[in-house]
Design a protein around this motif. Structure first.
Motif, PDB file in Angstrom:
ATOM      1  N   LEU A 221       0.834  -1.203   0.000  1.00  0.00           N
ATOM      2  CA  LEU A 221       0.000   0.000   0.000  1.00  0.00           C
ATOM      3  C   LEU A 221       0.870   1.255   0.000  1.00  0.00           C
ATOM      4  CD1 LEU A 221      -2.690   1.512   0.299  1.00  0.00           C
ATOM      5  CD2 LEU A 221      -2.597   1.019   2.738  1.00  0.00           C
ATOM      6  N   GLU A 222       1.878   1.240   0.836  1.00  0.00           N
ATOM      7  CA  GLU A 222       2.812   2.374   0.909  1.00  0.00           C
ATOM      8  C   GLU A 222       3.512   2.600  -0.433  1.00  0.00           C
ATOM      9  OE1 GLU A 222       6.670   2.959   3.544  1.00  0.00           O
ATOM     10  OE2 GLU A 222       4.928   2.385   4.758  1.00  0.00           O
ATOM     11  N   LYS A 223       4.002   1.526  -1.030  1.00  0.00           N
ATOM     12  CA  LYS A 223       4.676   1.625  -2.331  1.00  0.00           C
ATOM     13  C   LYS A 223       3.715   2.124  -3.405  1.00  0.00           C
ATOM     14  CE  LYS A 223       8.327  -1.787  -1.913  1.00  0.00           C
ATOM     15  NZ  LYS A 223       8.980  -2.914  -2.576  1.00  0.00           N
ATOM     16  N   TYR A 224       2.500   1.630  -3.370  1.00  0.00           N
ATOM     17  CA  TYR A 224       1.497   2.025  -4.360  1.00  0.00           C
ATOM     18  C   TYR A 224       1.194   3.521  -4.246  1.00  0.00           C
ATOM     19  CZ  TYR A 224      -3.004   2.306  -6.768  1.00  0.00           C
ATOM     20  OH  TYR A 224      -4.029   2.661  -7.604  1.00  0.00           O
ATOM     21  N   LEU A 225       1.028   3.999  -3.039  1.00  0.00           N
ATOM     22  CA  LEU A 225       0.720   5.418  -2.840  1.00  0.00           C
ATOM     23  C   LEU A 225       1.871   6.305  -3.309  1.00  0.00           C
ATOM     24  CD1 LEU A 225      -1.055   5.280   0.637  1.00  0.00           C
ATOM     25  CD2 LEU A 225      -2.117   5.672  -1.599  1.00  0.00           C
TER      26      LEU A 225
ATOM     27  N   ARG B  72       4.204   5.482  -5.590  1.00  0.00           N
ATOM     28  CA  ARG B  72       4.366   5.328  -7.025  1.00  0.00           C
ATOM     29  C   ARG B  72       3.301   6.085  -7.824  1.00  0.00           C
ATOM     30  NH1 ARG B  72       3.335   0.053  -7.818  1.00  0.00           N
ATOM     31  NH2 ARG B  72       1.396   0.437  -8.892  1.00  0.00           N
ATOM     32  N   THR B  73       2.077   6.045  -7.358  1.00  0.00           N
ATOM     33  CA  THR B  73       0.985   6.640  -8.122  1.00  0.00           C
ATOM     34  C   THR B  73       0.663   8.068  -7.708  1.00  0.00           C
ATOM     35  OG1 THR B  73      -0.693   5.783  -6.603  1.00  0.00           O
ATOM     36  CG2 THR B  73      -0.102   4.400  -8.511  1.00  0.00           C
ATOM     37  N   GLY B  74       1.125   8.464  -6.531  1.00  0.00           N
ATOM     38  CA  GLY B  74       0.776   9.790  -6.027  1.00  0.00           C
ATOM     39  C   GLY B  74      -0.704   9.898  -5.699  1.00  0.00           C
ATOM     40  N   THR B  75      -1.330   8.748  -5.498  1.00  0.00           N
ATOM     41  CA  THR B  75      -2.759   8.694  -5.210  1.00  0.00           C
ATOM     42  C   THR B  75      -3.047   9.207  -3.806  1.00  0.00           C
ATOM     43  OG1 THR B  75      -2.948   6.765  -6.630  1.00  0.00           O
ATOM     44  CG2 THR B  75      -4.738   7.121  -5.079  1.00  0.00           C
ATOM     45  N   SER B  76      -4.119   9.967  -3.677  1.00  0.00           N
ATOM     46  CA  SER B  76      -4.564  10.425  -2.367  1.00  0.00           C
ATOM     47  C   SER B  76      -5.269   9.266  -1.668  1.00  0.00           C
ATOM     48  CB  SER B  76      -5.537  11.598  -2.523  1.00  0.00           C
ATOM     49  OG  SER B  76      -6.215  11.825  -1.311  1.00  0.00           O
ATOM     50  N   PHE B  77      -4.833   8.969  -0.476  1.00  0.00           N
ATOM     51  CA  PHE B  77      -5.378   7.836   0.269  1.00  0.00           C
ATOM     52  C   PHE B  77      -6.878   8.001   0.510  1.00  0.00           C
ATOM     53  CE2 PHE B  77      -6.397   5.611   4.216  1.00  0.00           C
ATOM     54  CZ  PHE B  77      -5.978   4.342   3.900  1.00  0.00           C
ATOM     55  N   LEU B  78      -7.278   9.161   0.982  1.00  0.00           N
ATOM     56  CA  LEU B  78      -8.675   9.375   1.335  1.00  0.00           C
ATOM     57  C   LEU B  78      -9.592   9.450   0.117  1.00  0.00           C
ATOM     58  CD1 LEU B  78      -8.264  11.891   4.272  1.00  0.00           C
ATOM     59  CD2 LEU B  78      -8.842   9.467   4.398  1.00  0.00           C
TER      60      LEU B  78
ATOM     61  N   LYS C 140      -9.832   5.488  -1.818  1.00  0.00           N
ATOM     62  CA  LYS C 140      -9.806   4.306  -0.967  1.00  0.00           C
ATOM     63  C   LYS C 140     -10.317   3.054  -1.703  1.00  0.00           C
ATOM     64  CE  LYS C 140     -10.351   3.436   3.921  1.00  0.00           C
ATOM     65  NZ  LYS C 140     -10.916   3.882   5.169  1.00  0.00           N
ATOM     66  N   MET C 141     -11.364   3.207  -2.504  1.00  0.00           N
ATOM     67  CA  MET C 141     -11.918   2.059  -3.227  1.00  0.00           C
ATOM     68  C   MET C 141     -10.952   1.578  -4.313  1.00  0.00           C
ATOM     69  SD  MET C 141     -13.976  -0.098  -3.036  1.00  0.00           S
ATOM     70  CE  MET C 141     -15.646  -0.480  -2.883  1.00  0.00           C
ATOM     71  N   LYS C 142     -10.292   2.489  -4.976  1.00  0.00           N
ATOM     72  CA  LYS C 142      -9.306   2.132  -5.994  1.00  0.00           C
ATOM     73  C   LYS C 142      -8.151   1.359  -5.336  1.00  0.00           C
ATOM     74  CE  LYS C 142      -6.548   4.264  -9.643  1.00  0.00           C
ATOM     75  NZ  LYS C 142      -6.166   5.528 -10.275  1.00  0.00           N
TER      76      LYS C 142
ATOM     77  N   ASN D 130      -9.006  -4.575   4.649  1.00  0.00           N
ATOM     78  CA  ASN D 130      -9.658  -3.634   5.558  1.00  0.00           C
ATOM     79  C   ASN D 130      -8.788  -3.307   6.769  1.00  0.00           C
ATOM     80  OD1 ASN D 130     -12.044  -3.180   4.083  1.00  0.00           O
ATOM     81  ND2 ASN D 130     -12.916  -5.095   4.826  1.00  0.00           N
ATOM     82  N   THR D 131      -8.129  -4.310   7.312  1.00  0.00           N
ATOM     83  CA  THR D 131      -7.233  -4.078   8.449  1.00  0.00           C
ATOM     84  C   THR D 131      -6.083  -3.170   8.036  1.00  0.00           C
ATOM     85  OG1 THR D 131      -7.783  -6.255   9.341  1.00  0.00           O
ATOM     86  CG2 THR D 131      -5.818  -5.190  10.220  1.00  0.00           C
ATOM     87  N   ALA D 132      -5.478  -3.443   6.885  1.00  0.00           N
ATOM     88  CA  ALA D 132      -4.362  -2.614   6.402  1.00  0.00           C
ATOM     89  C   ALA D 132      -4.823  -1.178   6.163  1.00  0.00           C
ATOM     90  CB  ALA D 132      -3.779  -3.205   5.119  1.00  0.00           C
ATOM     91  N   LEU D 133      -5.973  -1.007   5.529  1.00  0.00           N
ATOM     92  CA  LEU D 133      -6.484   0.343   5.270  1.00  0.00           C
ATOM     93  C   LEU D 133      -6.792   1.076   6.571  1.00  0.00           C
ATOM     94  CD1 LEU D 133      -8.838  -0.297   2.211  1.00  0.00           C
ATOM     95  CD2 LEU D 133      -6.621   0.837   2.197  1.00  0.00           C
ATOM     96  N   ASN D 134      -7.387   0.373   7.524  1.00  0.00           N
ATOM     97  CA  ASN D 134      -7.695   1.010   8.815  1.00  0.00           C
ATOM     98  C   ASN D 134      -6.428   1.398   9.557  1.00  0.00           C
ATOM     99  OD1 ASN D 134     -10.458   0.876   8.470  1.00  0.00           O
ATOM    100  ND2 ASN D 134     -10.631  -1.111   9.492  1.00  0.00           N
ATOM    101  N   GLU D 135      -5.437   0.517   9.551  1.00  0.00           N
ATOM    102  CA  GLU D 135      -4.182   0.833  10.245  1.00  0.00           C
ATOM    103  C   GLU D 135      -3.459   1.975   9.556  1.00  0.00           C
ATOM    104  OE1 GLU D 135      -1.712  -2.492  11.234  1.00  0.00           O
ATOM    105  OE2 GLU D 135      -3.381  -3.551  12.210  1.00  0.00           O
ATOM    106  N   CYS D 136      -3.497   2.009   8.241  1.00  0.00           N
ATOM    107  CA  CYS D 136      -2.836   3.099   7.518  1.00  0.00           C
ATOM    108  C   CYS D 136      -3.582   4.408   7.737  1.00  0.00           C
ATOM    109  CB  CYS D 136      -2.753   2.777   6.029  1.00  0.00           C
ATOM    110  SG  CYS D 136      -1.493   1.525   5.681  1.00  0.00           S
ATOM    111  N   THR D 137      -4.910   4.353   7.793  1.00  0.00           N
ATOM    112  CA  THR D 137      -5.686   5.564   8.082  1.00  0.00           C
ATOM    113  C   THR D 137      -5.296   6.106   9.447  1.00  0.00           C
ATOM    114  OG1 THR D 137      -7.526   4.739   6.771  1.00  0.00           O
ATOM    115  CG2 THR D 137      -8.010   6.507   8.282  1.00  0.00           C
ATOM    116  N   ASN D 138      -5.177   5.225  10.417  1.00  0.00           N
ATOM    117  CA  ASN D 138      -4.779   5.644  11.767  1.00  0.00           C
ATOM    118  C   ASN D 138      -3.384   6.241  11.767  1.00  0.00           C
ATOM    119  OD1 ASN D 138      -7.233   4.723  12.743  1.00  0.00           O
ATOM    120  ND2 ASN D 138      -6.415   2.760  13.419  1.00  0.00           N
ATOM    121  N   ASP D 139      -2.464   5.641  11.011  1.00  0.00           N
ATOM    122  CA  ASP D 139      -1.097   6.145  10.926  1.00  0.00           C
ATOM    123  C   ASP D 139      -1.058   7.536  10.302  1.00  0.00           C
ATOM    124  OD1 ASP D 139      -0.216   3.796  12.035  1.00  0.00           O
ATOM    125  OD2 ASP D 139       0.518   2.948  10.147  1.00  0.00           O
ATOM    126  N   PHE D 140      -1.902   7.777   9.287  1.00  0.00           N
ATOM    127  CA  PHE D 140      -1.910   9.075   8.603  1.00  0.00           C
ATOM    128  C   PHE D 140      -2.420  10.194   9.500  1.00  0.00           C
ATOM    129  CE2 PHE D 140      -2.216   6.662   4.425  1.00  0.00           C
ATOM    130  CZ  PHE D 140      -0.897   6.917   4.101  1.00  0.00           C
TER     131      PHE D 140
END
Length: 154
Positions: free
Chosen positions: A109-113, A115-121, A124-126, A142-152
């Motif tokens: 997820l970190e690498k994807y963000l 590389r693509t410059g995609t906004s996490f928020l 999210k569905m993409k 879902n766990t990874a997305l929730n943990e990353c949301t918390n980290d952000f």
């Protein structure tokens, strides 16, 4: 094809890479051999340890660990694609890779963000679909997305 030429053809195949019992059986079924000859050849390959589904599954697992950051579903599909014995695939199905998979998903997820410059928020569905296509289960995603949301937002 005679039994001897089929044996030699199998050895040439095994010289290039490992094969599962199922893959080699499928190959032999395409040759002009009767079922008794096929079973005899497979028995010989098993006795000489030329084919070993457990060893082959372990090499696929090691490749999964060392390769890209794919999820457990990808690993299971690859084992099935290579016709590894069902009981061995079931062992990998039942294995608990939750922590390993979660850390791999978060890293991907970190690498994807980056590389693509995609906004996490905003995407999210993409991002969810990207992780799903990489072989991760909805629970891990879902766990990874929730943990990353918390980290952000900490």
């Amino acid at each position: 094809m005679t039994s001897k030429t089929a044996y030699a053809a199998c050895l040439r195949k095994l010289n290039r890479r490992d094969y599962s019992y199922g893959e080699l059986r499928e190959f032999l079924l395409t040759q002009d051999l009767n079922s008794a000859e096929i079973e005899e050849l497979l028995k010989d390959f098993l006795l000489n340890n030329y084919i070993n589904d457990r060893r082959y599954a372990q090499s696929i697992y090691n490749g999964w660990l060392d390769g890209g950051l794919k999820g457990k579903i990808y690993l299971l599909l690859k084992l099935k694609k290579h016709k590894v014995a069902e009981e061995i695939v079931n062992e990998y199905t039942e294995a608990d890779f939750q922590e390993l998979e979660l850390s791999r998903a978060k890293l991907l997820l970190e690498k994807y963000l980056k590389r693509t410059g995609t906004s996490f928020l905003e995407n999210k569905m993409k991002i969810y679909n990207y992780l799903k296509n990489q072989g991760y289960s909805p629970r891990v995603i879902n766990t990874a997305l929730n943990e990353c949301t918390n980290d952000f937002f900490e």
